[in-house]
Design a protein around this motif. Sequence first.
Motif, mmCIF file in Angstrom:
data_model
loop_
_atom_site.group_PDB
_atom_site.id
_atom_site.type_symbol
_atom_site.label_atom_id
_atom_site.label_comp_id
_atom_site.label_asym_id
_atom_site.label_seq_id
_atom_site.Cartn_x
_atom_site.Cartn_y
_atom_site.Cartn_z
ATOM 1 N N VAL A 153 44.285 51.721 45.973
ATOM 2 C CA VAL A 153 45.272 52.198 44.749
ATOM 3 C C VAL A 153 44.440 53.275 44.054
ATOM 4 O O VAL A 153 43.336 53.227 43.869
ATOM 5 N N ILE A 154 44.960 54.436 43.824
ATOM 6 C CA ILE A 154 44.613 55.329 43.130
ATOM 7 C C ILE A 154 45.248 55.705 41.736
ATOM 8 O O ILE A 154 46.347 55.776 41.655
ATOM 9 N N ASP A 155 44.570 55.169 40.649
ATOM 10 C CA ASP A 155 44.911 55.269 39.142
ATOM 11 C C ASP A 155 44.339 56.697 38.629
ATOM 12 O O ASP A 155 43.371 57.036 38.651
ATOM 13 N N ILE A 156 45.726 57.112 38.235
ATOM 14 C CA ILE A 156 45.645 58.643 37.406
ATOM 15 C C ILE A 156 45.724 58.439 35.826
ATOM 16 O O ILE A 156 46.709 57.855 35.518
ATOM 17 N N GLU A 275 40.524 57.111 39.383
ATOM 18 C CA GLU A 275 39.754 56.462 40.106
ATOM 19 C C GLU A 275 40.447 55.727 41.218
ATOM 20 O O GLU A 275 41.603 55.399 41.167
ATOM 21 N N ALA A 276 39.941 55.445 42.458
ATOM 22 C CA ALA A 276 40.347 54.627 43.606
ATOM 23 C C ALA A 276 39.625 53.402 43.717
ATOM 24 O O ALA A 276 38.430 53.185 43.750
ATOM 25 N N PHE A 277 40.426 52.206 43.895
ATOM 26 C CA PHE A 277 40.029 50.872 43.852
ATOM 27 C C PHE A 277 40.642 50.226 45.266
ATOM 28 O O PHE A 277 41.445 50.663 45.876
ATOM 29 N N ASP A 278 39.828 49.280 45.720
ATOM 30 C CA ASP A 278 40.246 48.364 46.818
ATOM 31 C C ASP A 278 40.479 47.107 46.082
ATOM 32 O O ASP A 278 39.784 46.377 45.524
ATOM 33 N N THR A 279 42.134 46.952 46.191
ATOM 34 C CA THR A 279 42.441 45.885 45.328
ATOM 35 C C THR A 279 42.357 44.429 45.954
ATOM 36 O O THR A 279 42.501 43.490 45.091
ATOM 37 N N SER A 280 41.674 44.206 47.170
ATOM 38 C CA SER A 280 41.275 43.195 47.670
ATOM 39 C C SER A 280 39.861 42.874 47.470
ATOM 40 O O SER A 280 39.410 41.762 47.928
ATOM 41 N N PHE A 281 39.241 43.562 46.893
ATOM 42 C CA PHE A 281 37.411 43.440 46.638
ATOM 43 C C PHE A 281 37.155 43.773 45.254
ATOM 44 O O PHE A 281 37.352 45.007 45.036
ATOM 45 N N ALA A 285 35.308 50.823 41.129
ATOM 46 C CA ALA A 285 35.792 52.114 41.622
ATOM 47 C C ALA A 285 34.796 52.540 42.699
ATOM 48 O O ALA A 285 33.808 52.629 42.664
ATOM 49 N N LEU A 286 35.540 52.828 43.846
ATOM 50 C CA LEU A 286 34.990 53.493 45.034
ATOM 51 C C LEU A 286 34.912 54.930 44.979
ATOM 52 O O LEU A 286 33.869 55.604 45.403
ATOM 53 N N VAL A 287 35.752 55.557 44.151
ATOM 54 C CA VAL A 287 35.731 57.111 44.007
ATOM 55 C C VAL A 287 35.966 57.344 42.521
ATOM 56 O O VAL A 287 36.772 56.398 41.919
ATOM 57 N N GLY A 288 35.777 58.409 41.870
ATOM 58 C CA GLY A 288 36.007 58.666 40.564
ATOM 59 C C GLY A 288 35.910 60.303 40.565
ATOM 60 O O GLY A 288 35.131 60.873 41.105
ATOM 61 N N ILE A 313 29.180 55.783 48.801
ATOM 62 C CA ILE A 313 29.048 55.610 50.386
ATOM 63 C C ILE A 313 28.770 54.186 50.561
ATOM 64 O O ILE A 313 29.799 53.462 51.339
ATOM 65 N N GLU A 314 27.819 53.575 49.965
ATOM 66 C CA GLU A 314 27.326 52.323 50.124
ATOM 67 C C GLU A 314 28.621 51.353 49.765
ATOM 68 O O GLU A 314 28.827 50.373 50.384
ATOM 69 N N ARG A 315 29.229 51.607 48.624
ATOM 70 C CA ARG A 315 30.243 50.614 48.119
ATOM 71 C C ARG A 315 31.422 50.684 49.098
ATOM 72 O O ARG A 315 32.047 49.841 49.468
ATOM 73 N N ILE A 316 31.720 52.018 49.664
ATOM 74 C CA ILE A 316 32.753 52.122 50.647
ATOM 75 C C ILE A 316 32.354 51.354 51.808
ATOM 76 O O ILE A 316 33.651 50.713 52.542
ATOM 77 N N ILE A 317 31.166 51.288 52.105
ATOM 78 C CA ILE A 317 30.911 50.549 53.318
ATOM 79 C C ILE A 317 31.313 49.051 53.059
ATOM 80 O O ILE A 317 31.682 48.321 54.093
ATOM 81 N N LEU A 318 30.834 48.510 51.963
ATOM 82 C CA LEU A 318 30.778 47.106 51.496
ATOM 83 C C LEU A 318 32.372 46.735 51.717
ATOM 84 O O LEU A 318 32.632 45.629 52.283
ATOM 85 N N SER A 319 33.408 47.658 51.316
ATOM 86 C CA SER A 319 34.845 47.397 51.339
ATOM 87 C C SER A 319 35.148 47.412 52.825
ATOM 88 O O SER A 319 35.962 46.487 53.348
#
Length: 424
Positions: A153-156, A275-281, A285-288, A313-319
């Motif tokens: 989800v991308i929160d604006i 910011e963008a979030f993985d709502t399952s993890f 924020a993965l990006v901002g 990148i490391e957070r995105i990989i964890l997700s």
Amino acid sequence: MELPRGMKDFENSEFLEIEFIRKKFLEISEIFNFKLMEPSPLELLSTLEAKGGETLRDDVYFFKDKGEREIALRFDFTIGLTRFIASQKSFKLPAKISSFGGVWRYDEPQKGRYRFFHQFDIEIFGKVNLEHDAEIIEFVSKFFEKIQLKNIVIDISHRNLVESYINKIFESNDEQIVSDILRAVDKIQKKSKQEIMSEFEKKGYSSTKLEKIIEFSKINGTPEEIEQKFDTNLLESWNDLKIIFRSLQNRNVNNIRINFGIVRGLDYYSGIVFEAFDTSFDIGALVGGGRYDNLPSIFGNNDLGATGVAGGIERIILSLNNQNSLHTIQNPRISVVYVNDDMQQIAINLASTLRDKGIFVDIDLSGKSLKKQMELSINSKFVVIIGPKEFSDGVVILRNMLDRTEKQIKIENLLLESKSIFNL
């Protein structure tokens, strides 16, 4: 010997994961026509302080070089790219720039974030244009689709909108009040309501007013949903948020929502933030990113607007790993093995010839037994076995490691038709 705190070595498996993300990022950058560049990893400390002020010294790696100049390692790409574009008076605008690489921050190490880590970054420089902000957000959504990361989800939000509400509640335009309360809002995702109330009451802020700000920061949804439960006529820049939202829907980006709790932590943001979030993890924020029109003026270009985003990148990989969605691609390998020492140089020559044809070839160089060479070849697609009798007849044995079948094949044919023989 130990590494400095917060640093780590990146093993092959981790590099393969990072390389997977990098390739997908470059593919989507090309689709959107972002031009790749990398700003210098070293900057004058004074250049970085243009973005973060003197308190930034606590958060970066800096030192004096042999010329007694204060130098710092980059902590993101935005400032270097902005410095570069602002100095290029004849640069064609709008300029769409992408970067990918390592950055250094003297933060407290945390899950998914060491003191050296990798980021991607995209920026658009040019006249202020809400469609540029929408383009950046669309890129983020399409990038996550490209790497097949779900539940995003991308929160604006908009900094002017949040600031105007703070000014109304606190009946003041004092910059220090706005700065403090923005920090309170930014902490809501990381701390409990009571912790925030306690921290800012100690600074002298009214609990009643803090309560209103915290409740305001919880408002989210579509423009229609928000207008049903809040008088948006009180808010500056509400129409800008609606325009962005509609533009993104027109761009087929539907994993978005307006969220008044998004302000971004850095002081230089001046407009749309997200910011963008993985709502399952629960990893943050993965990006901002957002609009930062004030930064180019610090570098002497008062007419240059800027908007961008950075992703860890490391957070995105964890997700991705949490969703079991990270499938790194390794090129199929061929092993060349030899029956005895007399065949080693012949095997090396064959391996080199195959490599010249673009085949990924492994070969033992230390004279191991054939049995040991075969054990080491277990992950290869095919094994080419060179024996003295077969070689004297101009053939080799080709073993398919998937179905364990073997056949003899002429060396001449192997070299002429290698890619079709190996099914590459």
